[in-house]
Design a protein around this motif. Structure first.
Motif, PDB file in Angstrom:
ATOM      1  N   HIS A 183     -16.677   0.917  -9.480  1.00  0.00           N
ATOM      2  CA  HIS A 183     -16.185   1.267  -8.135  1.00  0.00           C
ATOM      3  C   HIS A 183     -16.531   0.156  -7.150  1.00  0.00           C
ATOM      4  O   HIS A 183     -17.629   0.107  -6.588  1.00  0.00           O
ATOM      5  CB  HIS A 183     -16.774   2.611  -7.664  1.00  0.00           C
ATOM      6  N   HIS A 199     -14.411  -2.700  -4.242  1.00  0.00           N
ATOM      7  CA  HIS A 199     -13.142  -3.059  -3.600  1.00  0.00           C
ATOM      8  C   HIS A 199     -13.167  -4.515  -3.160  1.00  0.00           C
ATOM      9  O   HIS A 199     -13.237  -4.814  -1.967  1.00  0.00           O
ATOM     10  CB  HIS A 199     -12.879  -2.152  -2.387  1.00  0.00           C
ATOM     11  N   LYS A 254      -5.578   5.841  -7.225  1.00  0.00           N
ATOM     12  CA  LYS A 254      -6.727   6.392  -6.488  1.00  0.00           C
ATOM     13  C   LYS A 254      -6.210   7.254  -5.354  1.00  0.00           C
ATOM     14  O   LYS A 254      -5.478   6.785  -4.486  1.00  0.00           O
ATOM     15  CB  LYS A 254      -7.574   5.247  -5.926  1.00  0.00           C
ATOM     16  N   HIS A 306     -17.705   9.485  -5.904  1.00  0.00           N
ATOM     17  CA  HIS A 306     -18.738  10.018  -5.003  1.00  0.00           C
ATOM     18  C   HIS A 306     -19.183  11.418  -5.475  1.00  0.00           C
ATOM     19  O   HIS A 306     -20.294  11.582  -5.919  1.00  0.00           O
ATOM     20  CB  HIS A 306     -18.308  10.051  -3.535  1.00  0.00           C
ATOM     21  N   ASP A 343     -19.524   0.521  -4.738  1.00  0.00           N
ATOM     22  CA  ASP A 343     -18.716   0.763  -3.534  1.00  0.00           C
ATOM     23  C   ASP A 343     -19.351   0.125  -2.307  1.00  0.00           C
ATOM     24  O   ASP A 343     -19.385   0.735  -1.240  1.00  0.00           O
ATOM     25  CB  ASP A 343     -18.547   2.271  -3.323  1.00  0.00           C
TER      26      ASP A 343
END
Ligand SMILES: [Zn+2]
Length: 348
Positions: A50, A52, A146, A200, A271
């Protein structure tokens, strides 16, 4: 002269001698060759499931130079594959599969229905159009999409029927669905919809864990980013948001452990920026009570097989991280890999 790798390969713990052929590993025959790794413990390239890469904060435009920088931060930590569940890149960024950079598994753009997610950062779709858009993103990416399944407390999550329709449509084309959820109701919808991963999973009701285990739904708790969020609480957010975040954080370790004990695949995703903090996430999983071997697997072999990526096998990718000590016995050694080989090339 052929380059070789020798060491004790995790998770099987067998002593292996492998030869690098291009970007692949082959079982070595004979004695010829130069050892680029000679002894120690070998781990299949780490994975951050995870992250980005390409944007620093919500609302930013995708930046290719920054993407490269983020991917190199990952690489320096031994992360040799990154799953990007949601990106600001308006195009599929499979084209960013570059020789120097970790392998990328993309999930297209974030799919955001009205009132959920940072305004304009993802791909905005109406609930009725969610299934079609999810299929488009999965087709344009590495087969993942997603969906932002919920947002803040007080905002209802994506209705279960709309989410289920999207999951079914993506599964029908062989794709997979990651769902962002951080409210109890959103997490429940994510599980009941048959999604492939909960991203999460804050406030997840533990009563749903057996169903997740049965269906193979993974949990990606992303401790690293929430730890930072909680650290910064008390700087002007409304009290009900603060209480919600704090109680979610307080339950996160127990949820990760209960998930593991219920047979749910728990995976390591940060993340978070800067990139390259996967070892910190492994340490959070260990602190939550997962056995070190399971916590490391969550950032390596377990994540790889979940994503369909090879491990240290004949014909597998030459993506290897070596350590001088057994990282399952002394996880601190994960901070100092002795060697990193990516796509058959020594990068550390
Ligand atoms: Zn995220």
């Amino acid at each position: 002269m052929a380059l070789r790798i020798r060491g004790i390969a995790l998770p099987g713990r067998e002593e292996v001698v492998l030869q690098i052929e291009g970007d692949r590993l082959r079982t070595a025959a004979g004695d010829d060759g130069e050892h680029v790794i000679d002894g120690g413990w070998l781990v299949p390239g780490l994975v951050d499931v995870h992250s980005h890469p390409g944007t620093d904060k919500p609302g930013d435009e995708f930046d290719l130079a920054l993407f490269r920088e983020h991917m190199l931060q990952h690489r320096a930590a031994g992360v040799l594959a990154v799953r990007s569940p949601g990106s600001a890149d308006p195009l599929s960024h499979r084209r960013h599969d570059e020789p120097d950079l970790p392998r990328l598994v993309t999930g297209g753009r974030w799919l955001a229905t009205p009132g959920r997610f940072f305004e304009g950062f993802g791909r905005d779709v109406e609930e009725d159009d969610l299934a079609a858009a999810a299929v488009e993103e999965a087709r344009a990416s590495s087969g993942w999409c997603k969906i932002i399944g919920d947002w803040l407390p007080g905002t209802p999550p994506v209705p279960l029927d709309a989410l289920t329709a999207a999951v079914r449509a993506v599964h029908a084309i062989g794709g997979r669905v990651a769902v962002h959820c951080q409210t109890a109701e959103g997490a429940e919808h994510a599980v009941l919809s048959g999604a492939d991963s909960l991203e999460h999973g804050m406030h997840l009701d533990h009563a749903l864990l057996p169903l997740m285990a049965e269906r193979g739904t993974a949990l990606v708790p992303t401790f690293t980013t929430f730890a930072k969020t909680v650290e910064q609480l008390g700087r002007g957010e409304p009290e009900h948001i603060r209480d919600w975040l704090r109680s979610g954080w307080d339950g996160m370790a127990a949820t990760a452990l209960a998930a593991h004990e219920a047979g749910v695949t728990v995976l390591a995703g940060t993340d978070s920026k800067p990139c390259g903090d996967i070892v910190g996430e492994v340490e959070w999983l260990i602190r939550a009570g997962l056995p070190p071997e399971v916590a490391l697997g969550a950032a390596s072999w377990t994540a790889r097989s979940w994503l369909g990526l090879p491990g240290l096998t004949d014909g597998g990718w030459a993506d290897v991280v070596a350590y001088d000590e057994d990282p399952t016995v002394r996880p601190a050694v994960l901070h100092s890999p002795s060697r990193i080989v990516l796509r058959g090339r020594v990068v550390l």
